[in-house]
Design a protein around this motif. Structure first.
Motif, PDB file in Angstrom:
ATOM      1  N   PHE A  26     -10.545  10.907   1.309  1.00  0.00           N
ATOM      2  CA  PHE A  26      -9.838   9.746   1.583  1.00  0.00           C
ATOM      3  C   PHE A  26     -10.545   8.507   1.243  1.00  0.00           C
ATOM      4  N   MET A  27     -10.061   7.260   1.547  1.00  0.00           N
ATOM      5  CA  MET A  27     -10.606   5.980   1.117  1.00  0.00           C
ATOM      6  C   MET A  27     -10.751   5.307   2.554  1.00  0.00           C
ATOM      7  N   ILE A  28     -11.829   4.829   2.323  1.00  0.00           N
ATOM      8  CA  ILE A  28     -12.240   3.941   3.691  1.00  0.00           C
ATOM      9  C   ILE A  28     -12.577   2.433   3.061  1.00  0.00           C
ATOM     10  N   ALA A  29     -12.243   1.483   3.921  1.00  0.00           N
ATOM     11  CA  ALA A  29     -12.511   0.367   3.552  1.00  0.00           C
ATOM     12  C   ALA A  29     -13.631  -0.194   4.525  1.00  0.00           C
ATOM     13  N   GLN A 328       3.581   3.087   6.988  1.00  0.00           N
ATOM     14  CA  GLN A 328       3.891   3.018   5.893  1.00  0.00           C
ATOM     15  C   GLN A 328       4.255   1.408   5.534  1.00  0.00           C
ATOM     16  N   VAL A 329       3.811   1.081   4.334  1.00  0.00           N
ATOM     17  CA  VAL A 329       4.325  -0.152   4.177  1.00  0.00           C
ATOM     18  C   VAL A 329       4.060  -0.585   2.500  1.00  0.00           C
ATOM     19  N   GLU A 330       4.953  -1.564   2.214  1.00  0.00           N
ATOM     20  CA  GLU A 330       5.132  -2.067   0.783  1.00  0.00           C
ATOM     21  C   GLU A 330       3.888  -2.720   0.329  1.00  0.00           C
ATOM     22  N   GLN A 331       3.263  -2.843  -0.914  1.00  0.00           N
ATOM     23  CA  GLN A 331       2.347  -3.645  -1.243  1.00  0.00           C
ATOM     24  C   GLN A 331       0.911  -3.201  -0.468  1.00  0.00           C
ATOM     25  N   ARG A 332       1.124  -1.937  -0.020  1.00  0.00           N
ATOM     26  CA  ARG A 332      -0.334  -1.383   0.584  1.00  0.00           C
ATOM     27  C   ARG A 332      -1.641  -1.648   0.132  1.00  0.00           C
ATOM     28  N   ASP A 333      -1.745  -1.839  -1.113  1.00  0.00           N
ATOM     29  CA  ASP A 333      -3.047  -1.932  -1.594  1.00  0.00           C
ATOM     30  C   ASP A 333      -3.459  -3.411  -1.381  1.00  0.00           C
ATOM     31  N   ASN A 334      -2.599  -4.551  -1.377  1.00  0.00           N
ATOM     32  CA  ASN A 334      -3.041  -5.669  -1.217  1.00  0.00           C
ATOM     33  C   ASN A 334      -3.442  -6.033   0.325  1.00  0.00           C
ATOM     34  N   LEU A 335      -2.710  -5.218   1.347  1.00  0.00           N
ATOM     35  CA  LEU A 335      -2.822  -5.229   2.744  1.00  0.00           C
ATOM     36  C   LEU A 335      -4.313  -4.393   2.995  1.00  0.00           C
ATOM     37  N   PHE A 336      -4.586  -3.572   2.440  1.00  0.00           N
ATOM     38  CA  PHE A 336      -5.625  -2.553   2.536  1.00  0.00           C
ATOM     39  C   PHE A 336      -7.003  -3.718   2.274  1.00  0.00           C
ATOM     40  N   ASN A 337      -6.880  -4.238   0.964  1.00  0.00           N
ATOM     41  CA  ASN A 337      -7.877  -5.294   0.663  1.00  0.00           C
ATOM     42  C   ASN A 337      -7.946  -6.352   1.527  1.00  0.00           C
ATOM     43  N   GLN A 341     -11.178  -7.315   3.870  1.00  0.00           N
ATOM     44  CA  GLN A 341     -11.906  -8.738   4.201  1.00  0.00           C
ATOM     45  C   GLN A 341     -11.962  -9.131   5.521  1.00  0.00           C
ATOM     46  N   GLN A 342     -10.923  -8.782   6.263  1.00  0.00           N
ATOM     47  CA  GLN A 342     -11.072  -9.292   7.593  1.00  0.00           C
ATOM     48  C   GLN A 342     -12.164  -8.450   8.668  1.00  0.00           C
ATOM     49  N   GLY A 343     -12.765  -7.646   8.077  1.00  0.00           N
ATOM     50  CA  GLY A 343     -13.386  -6.623   8.786  1.00  0.00           C
ATOM     51  C   GLY A 343     -12.728  -5.592   9.589  1.00  0.00           C
ATOM     52  N   VAL A 344     -11.675  -5.307   9.325  1.00  0.00           N
ATOM     53  CA  VAL A 344     -10.768  -4.213  10.096  1.00  0.00           C
ATOM     54  C   VAL A 344     -10.981  -2.945   9.174  1.00  0.00           C
ATOM     55  N   GLY A 345     -11.523  -1.830   9.628  1.00  0.00           N
ATOM     56  CA  GLY A 345     -11.704  -0.733   9.193  1.00  0.00           C
ATOM     57  C   GLY A 345     -10.275   0.183   9.094  1.00  0.00           C
ATOM     58  N   VAL A 346      -9.736   0.371   7.746  1.00  0.00           N
ATOM     59  CA  VAL A 346      -8.682   1.130   7.503  1.00  0.00           C
ATOM     60  C   VAL A 346      -8.913   2.076   6.464  1.00  0.00           C
ATOM     61  N   ALA A 347      -8.126   3.146   6.341  1.00  0.00           N
ATOM     62  CA  ALA A 347      -8.212   4.258   5.475  1.00  0.00           C
ATOM     63  C   ALA A 347      -7.091   4.771   4.896  1.00  0.00           C
ATOM     64  N   ILE A 348      -7.090   5.408   3.822  1.00  0.00           N
ATOM     65  CA  ILE A 348      -5.706   5.836   3.260  1.00  0.00           C
ATOM     66  C   ILE A 348      -6.111   7.504   3.168  1.00  0.00           C
TER      67      ILE A 348
END
Length: 408
Positions: A26-29, A328-337, A341-348
């Motif tokens: 998985f990916m973690i920001a 589920q969201v369109e433009q997921r990659d942009n939202l992920f980034n 940047q805002q310091g919110v830990g998200v994952a895929i």
């Protein structure tokens, strides 16, 4: 394809982390601030005095392999699930492998599962010498698609060139149960074993019945980030069948029934006594922790309802334990980034389906239909922060930052 391209771009960036934990890809920001996507340390701190006392109890006992502490955890966990037998092992992947071996699945056999899962599910099938074939998933529940499952079963029943179809491994993903009544009906009709992958569904229920009680046997990971997590690797297998429980106990320790005498080929996969003691403490609070997850999920669902995202949908007969809260969201990659940047830990969970990963390409795809839903979903899914110890402020910050991204 888009998913593979994004995966390659992502791995090239130094500010993201690729983790392969217990086969879980998985990916973690990594957040700049304190909103972690998951937080095993918080679980330790919440029960620190009891956990420390349990560890000291084991150290003082002088007994460090199996024994009463492990046996007590096995019975307590089995009682929690609602089955008579629990057999602990070293980790969740071993739990699946030993479960398969207990059902006599091996070389020349075929096992059906899903591609939208941790790699461990498929890896365990290959570890016993069997051939995994992946089935598409339901777009709402993320669990195995029943119509596609039946079509593949019918195909394999008529074609023996691939091997003998032996078992189904439904994955209860993100804390949501697979459609077990339909799966069990198919399994009984075609004479197949059902091995539940419950790695993300400790305490989940379907029709007022715990996940792990439906199939012939069920495997749980107790990895630190799970709803019930150790402080290290751990796993357990549960069953209602005494014959399978006996085989599990033998398989996890060299095939022994008496010490040093191997009746069947086995392996070494014993739960560490320290982990058993820790898990006994945390098991007492599992219902409470799951309720906290459900409360956080309800907050997300209520306050994100106005945004153009697809939120988890839960049937009335299901108790979802939210190992993950996945939108589920369109433009997921942009939202992920942006959230990173805002310091919110998200994952895929998970950026690339198993059948598209280099190790498995061309080897695990179905013979009927395709894996279109699986491939489409992996480009839209995003796991929000989810663990029982998120603060109200952290949840509200996550919601505010999501809302801000859509507004801007």
């Amino acid at each position: 394809m888009a998913a593979a391209s994004f995966f390659r771009r992502w791995t090239a960036e130094n500010d993201r982390i690729l983790q392969a934990k217990s086969g879980e890809l998985f990916m973690i920001a990594t957040p700049k601030k304190a909103i972690l996507q998951t937080n095993p340390k918080a679980s330790y701190l919440a029960y620190k005095s009891e956990i420390d006392a349990a560890i000291q109890r084991v150290l003082d006992s002088g007994f460090y392999i199996l024994g009463e502490e492990v046996a007590a955890f096995e019975q307590e966990f089995a009682d929690f699930i609602g089955v008579p037998y629990g057999v602990s092992v070293a980790n969740g992947t071993d739990a699946l492998e030993i479960a398969l071996r207990a059902c006599n699945v091996g070389a020349g056999d075929v096992v059906l599962t899903v591609s939208h899962t941790a790699v461990a599910t498929v890896a365990a099938i290959e570890l016993v010498g069997a051939k995994p074939i992946c089935i598409d998933i339901d777009p709402v529940t993320f669990t195995i698609d029943i119509d596609h499952l039946e079509a593949e079963i019918q195909y394999l029943q008529q074609s023996s060139e691939l091997g003998t179809l032996k078992a189904i491994i439904p994955v209860h993903l993100y804390g949501y149960p697979a459609n077990m009544p339909a799966i069990m009906e198919l399994a009984q009709r075609y004479g197949l074993y059902v091995i539940e992958d419950c790695a993300q569904a400790h305490g989940a229920m379907l029709d007022h019945r715990k996940i792990g009680t439906w199939g012939d046997i069920a495997a749980f990971s107790l990895y630190p980030t799970k709803n019930l997590g150790a402080i290290g690797d751990a796993g357990i297998v549960v069953t209602q069948r005494e014959d399978l429980a006996d085989r599990l106990k033998s398989l996890r320790q060299y095939g022994w029934r008496e010490r040093y005498i191997s009746d069947i080929p086995g392996m070494n996969s014993r739960l560490d006594v320290l982990q058993a003691a820790i898990l006994r403490v945390k098991l007492k609070y599992l219902n409470r922790d799951n309720q906290s997850r459900q409360t956080i999920a309800q907050t997300y669902t209520t306050q994100l309802a106005h945004l153009p995202v697809q939120l988890p949908q839960v049937a009335e007969n299901v108790s979802h334990v939210y190992h993950q809260y996945v939108i589920q969201v369109e433009q997921r990659d942009n939202l992920f980034n942006f959230l990173k940047q805002q310091g919110v830990g998200v994952a895929i969970h998970y950026p690339l389906p198993v059948h598209l990963q280099r190790a498995y390409q061309g080897r695990v795809s179905p013979h009927t239909g395709d894996l279109k839903t699986t491939e489409q979903l992996c480009q839209k899914i995003l796991s929000l922060p989810m663990h029982p110890f998120l603060t109200t402020e952290e949840v509200q910050t996550t919601i505010a930052e999501l809302s801000k991204w859509f507004k801007d």
